[in-house]
Design an enzyme around this catalytic site. Structure first.
Site, PDB file in Angstrom:
ATOM      1  N   ASN A   1      21.262  16.348  19.926  1.00 46.99           N
ATOM      2  CA  ASN A   1      21.825  16.721  21.224  1.00 46.99           C
ATOM      3  C   ASN A   1      21.258  18.049  21.711  1.00 46.99           C
ATOM      4  O   ASN A   1      21.062  18.248  22.913  1.00 46.99           O
ATOM      5  CB  ASN A   1      23.351  16.796  21.142  1.00 46.99           C
TER       6      ASN A   1
ATOM      7  N   VAL B   1      37.835  10.342  17.262  1.00 46.21           N
ATOM      8  CA  VAL B   1      38.710  10.524  18.423  1.00 46.21           C
ATOM      9  C   VAL B   1      37.938  11.231  19.530  1.00 46.21           C
ATOM     10  O   VAL B   1      36.749  11.537  19.398  1.00 46.21           O
ATOM     11  CB  VAL B   1      39.980  11.326  18.040  1.00 46.21           C
TER      12      VAL B   1
ATOM     13  N   LYS C   1      40.561  17.313  17.581  1.00 48.10           N
ATOM     14  CA  LYS C   1      40.009  17.067  16.253  1.00 48.10           C
ATOM     15  C   LYS C   1      40.638  17.993  15.210  1.00 48.10           C
ATOM     16  O   LYS C   1      40.924  17.575  14.074  1.00 48.10           O
ATOM     17  CB  LYS C   1      38.479  17.225  16.274  1.00 48.10           C
TER      18      LYS C   1
ATOM     19  N   GLU D   1       3.324  -5.511   8.075  1.00 49.89           N
ATOM     20  CA  GLU D   1       2.438  -4.469   8.587  1.00 49.89           C
ATOM     21  C   GLU D   1       2.548  -4.257  10.093  1.00 49.89           C
ATOM     22  O   GLU D   1       2.470  -3.122  10.580  1.00 49.89           O
ATOM     23  CB  GLU D   1       0.981  -4.781   8.215  1.00 49.89           C
TER      24      GLU D   1
ATOM     25  N   GLY E   1       0.611  -5.432   1.015  1.00 55.06           N
ATOM     26  CA  GLY E   1      -0.431  -5.574   0.004  1.00 55.06           C
ATOM     27  C   GLY E   1       0.067  -6.206  -1.280  1.00 55.06           C
ATOM     28  O   GLY E   1      -0.708  -6.823  -2.018  1.00 55.06           O
TER      29      GLY E   1
ATOM     30  N   MET F   1      33.594   3.788  19.863  1.00 53.39           N
ATOM     31  CA  MET F   1      32.896   4.348  18.703  1.00 53.39           C
ATOM     32  C   MET F   1      33.598   3.959  17.405  1.00 53.39           C
ATOM     33  O   MET F   1      32.955   3.553  16.426  1.00 53.39           O
ATOM     34  CB  MET F   1      32.794   5.868  18.821  1.00 53.39           C
TER      35      MET F   1
ATOM     36  N   SER G   1      29.827  15.076  17.968  1.00 52.38           N
ATOM     37  CA  SER G   1      28.411  15.056  18.342  1.00 52.38           C
ATOM     38  C   SER G   1      27.858  16.453  18.586  1.00 52.38           C
ATOM     39  O   SER G   1      26.646  16.623  18.653  1.00 52.38           O
ATOM     40  CB  SER G   1      28.215  14.209  19.598  1.00 52.38           C
TER      41      SER G   1
ATOM     42  N   GLU H   1      36.157  13.696  22.043  1.00 51.33           N
ATOM     43  CA  GLU H   1      35.347  14.869  21.720  1.00 51.33           C
ATOM     44  C   GLU H   1      35.974  16.132  22.318  1.00 51.33           C
ATOM     45  O   GLU H   1      35.482  16.707  23.301  1.00 51.33           O
ATOM     46  CB  GLU H   1      33.906  14.660  22.219  1.00 51.33           C
TER      47      GLU H   1
ATOM     48  N   ALA I   1       0.824  -1.209   0.000  1.00 52.01           N
ATOM     49  CA  ALA I   1       0.000   0.000   0.000  1.00 52.01           C
ATOM     50  C   ALA I   1       0.858   1.259   0.000  1.00 52.01           C
ATOM     51  O   ALA I   1       1.993   1.273   0.480  1.00 52.01           O
ATOM     52  CB  ALA I   1      -0.919   0.001   1.215  1.00 52.01           C
TER      53      ALA I   1
END
Length: 690
Positions: free
Chosen positions: A487, A387, A394, A129, A106, A311, A416, A389, A64
């Site tokens: 954030n 690396v 950075k 669904e 569907g 991370m 972030s 924060e 659908a």
């Protein structure tokens, strides 16, 4: 026989091939339904047509068009559940569904109404669904158990999972698999047509509606599934209604079961939770729009991840899973070796749990290299920095990458909340710098905020979005601003929770109330997981006067109560992982001694509307392109309850006028300038809901 704009028709001898053409996935919107029905009626009326093959260009059909259900078009004539499927049931001309690509929802229900089904080996078939807050409504709960048995039908409908062509054949969902489904369908059509000619009245292969579900334990199996689902507080909307329809398939004649299914389906379609689910699906599908959608993208076959911490490891796993040859880089050999070992162990766990085959594990390990030093990023298509924060750290990394990475390499930062433009300024190629804010664990969490810097080239942005999608992520484009989308909004949620503690509430009560409302984790549990030192240091580094709302949070961090990693925060953590409220936090404020009583409804309203209020500023500043993007971020990255759609959908459903009145009240009651009226929010009062 050219057909219509959405249905192509051509003949192969006395077999009519009807091809649905509604790219990209042949959703069964009303115009396509109308043209499909006309093609079927014309075929039935033509005595020279002995059989019909129904197929789709590229894909059979993904089902659908969900957008139609909120416009009223979804159940307008010709309907799939009654008119088209009913007509297929009544046709004397045999019909064969030739399934390429996907036959979902569907789309599969349409195929089930045909006389027979042939699929490609790698096609995907299913009824998803219930994962969208819905239930099958075009005969799926009635025909599927007649095709594959009640136990298998329960599994597919309750989980919403799909199966490939080979699995579909083994369970009886299709009659054959073939690499050339059209040729195979034509051959089957000829056999069915010959049998029909020899039969007293038409179709020699019984339709599924003519069968009955006669398994001795069918009713007991459905009832057991119903009891299990009823005990699950997080069961997907639609599951219980789907089970009621399956019960009707077992206990009622086909037509009555079909009527019961549609009655349940129509009622469910109007429920807020189902509306929220449709909205989320459409929002996620639209996510990742770029300002210049026609911009060409650069494929990424080799990548480097800078930073071998948690991370970086997660990002590496996601890249490997996308088939990207990946180098993980750090400054210390021990950290590199530890990361490679951890990635190998995670791949092994995936094999043991059946998520990966041994061959896939070996291929991914062969694509992984660990090195010391940024020279490992010299010959890759993309570098993702992960690396610590810290802005200066950075900046230093990007300054070095600028002299190492080859021209045209995507330089992505996992920051972030830091200013991406300052990071890009450390290079002589800011057009190649972009943000990729992953969420931990990065190999599992689906959301990525793709941050568009002031000088990010359109091709860089488009290529980064394409890479995120290849990694099976939901990319949402954000502009540069403190905290980007998620954030920034979530920070006001946490701030409001801290304000409630300042007013005398226990942190554990705030957590309990918001978790009961649906948040994946209460705000103080979140802070303990993040580490109370992380936002504390960010607040200390921020210019301007201290915000008094964070006074207790600052005191918690100053005492070294950093959360799980220190064994104590807003909660105390035992060696076995259990936790209990930290009673010493009470010494930092006056529990239960506020100037007025605060009930649970106020806790929810203030914390949730704080997100709405900040989202208004995010949208007004064009940090997010749309309210749907805001909601996609908050649901997929911050634990906002999916059944409420997202903060903006929640406010829309509540009514923006009502939300604005509540904010005026909290401005008066709390004397907090944060609650001052938003012109942007007021402008939404007369607009329709999403």
């Amino acid at each position: 026989m050219a057909g219509s704009a959405r249905v192509d028709q051509h003949r192969e001898g006395d077999v009519l091939i009807v091809t649905m053409v509604n790219p990209p996935v042949n959703t069964l919107g009303r115009p396509l339904r109308r043209d499909l029905l006309a093609a079927l009626e014309n075929a039935e009326a033509d005595p020279t047509i002995k059989a019909v093959v129904v197929t789709g260009r590229g894909n059979f059909s993904a089902g659908a068009d969900l957008a139609e259900f909120d416009s009223g078009e979804g159940l307008a004539e010709p309907t799939l559940h009654l008119t088209i499927a009913g007509y297929l049931d009544s046709m004397k001309t045999p019909t064969i569904a030739a399934i390429t690509g996907v036959a979902l929802g569907g789309g599969l229900e349409l195929a089930l109404a045909c006389s027979a089904r042939i699929a490609e080996r790698d096609s995907r078939l299913g009824l998803p669904e219930t994962t969208l807050g819905f239930m099958p409504g075009a005969g799926g709960t009635q025909r599927l158990p007649r095709a594959i048995g009640i136990e298998a039908a329960l599994d597919l409908i309750m989980t919403g999972r799909s199966v490939d062509g080979s699995q579909a054949l083994s369970m009886g969902l299709v009659d054959a698999i073939d690499s050339d489904v059209i040729a195979a369908a034509i051959a089957m059509a000829a056999r069915l047509a010959a049998s029909a000619s020899a039969s007293a009245n038409a179709n020699a292969k019984p339709r599924l509606r003519d069968d009955a579900v006669e398994e001795p334990l069918a009713e007991a199996l459905v009832e057991a599934a119903r009891r299990s689902a009823a005990r699950n507080p997080r069961v997907n909307a639609g599951v219980l209604d789907a089970l009621a329809a399956l019960s009707a398939a077992v206990t009622l004649p086909f037509d009555k079961g079909l009527a019961r299914e549609f009655e349940l389906f129509r009622s469910l379609a109007l429920q807020p939770e189902a509306r929220a689910a449709r909205y989320r699906f459409l929002s996620e599908r639209a996510a990742g729009r770029v300002p210049t959608p026609d911009e060409s993208t650069t494929p990424v076959s080799r990548a480097a991840v800078v930073g071998a911490g948690t991370m970086g490891r997660g990002i590496t796993l996601a890249l490997l899973g996308a088939g990207v040859v990946t180098t993980i880089i750090d400054t210390d050999l021990e950290r590199v070796d530890s990361a490679v070992a951890a990635i190998a162990a995670e791949l092994e766990r995936s094999v043991s749990k059946g998520r990966l085959s041994g061959r896939q594990r070996d291929e991914q390990l062969a694509s992984l290299t660990g090195v010391v030093g940024l020279d490992g990023a010299a010959d890759v298509d993309a570098v993702i920095e992960a690396v610590f924060e810290d802005l200066q750290v950075k900046i230093d990394v990007f300054a070095q990458l600028d002299s190492i990475a080859r021209p045209g390499t995507i330089l992505a930062s996992n920051t972030s909340s830091l200013d991406l433009n300052l990071i890009a300024g450390a290079t002589k190629r800011p057009e190649s710098v972009v943000g990729m804010h992953f969420f931990s664990p990065a190999n599992i969490m689906k959301l990525v905020e793709v941050v568009n810097g002031a000088h990010t080239a359109p091709a860089t942005l488009a290529s980064t979005v394409a890479l995120a999608k290849r990694m099976k992520k939901i990319p949402v484009v954000a502009e540069v601003g403190p905290g980007f989308i998620g954030n920034r909004i979530f920070d006001q949620y946490l701030r409001q929770a801290n304000s409630l503690v300042l007013e005398g509430l226990e942190p554990s009560r705030v957590d309990r109330v918001l978790e009961a409302w649906g948040m994946a984790m209460g705000p103080f549990r979140v802070l303990d997981v993040i580490g109370n030192d992380v936002p504390w240091m960010a607040r200390r580094a921020a210019p301007g006067a201290k915000d008094p709302a964070w006074a207790i949070a600052d005191a918690v961090a100053e005492r070294g109560w950093f959360g799980r990693k220190s064994g104590i925060g807003w909660y105390r953590y035992a060696a076995d992982g259990s936790s209990s409220p930290n009673s010493e936090v009470g010494s930092l404020y006056s529990p239960g001694r506020g100037d007025r009583a605060i009930d649970d409804a106020e806790i929810v309203e203030r914390c949730v509307l704080a997100m709405v209020r900040e989202a208004a500023d995010v949208l007004e500043a064009a940090i997010a392109a749309s309210s749907a993007d805001v909601d996609t971020v908050m649901v997929n990255g911050y634990g906002f309850p999916a059944r409420h759609g997202g903060p903006w959908f929640f406010a829309s459903d509540l009514g923006f006028d009502r939300a604005n009145r509540a904010m005026v009240k909290w401005a008066r009651v709390t004397s907090d300038p944060f609650w001052e009226p938003s012109t942007f929010l007021r402008s939404r009062e007369d607009r329709p809901t999403p």
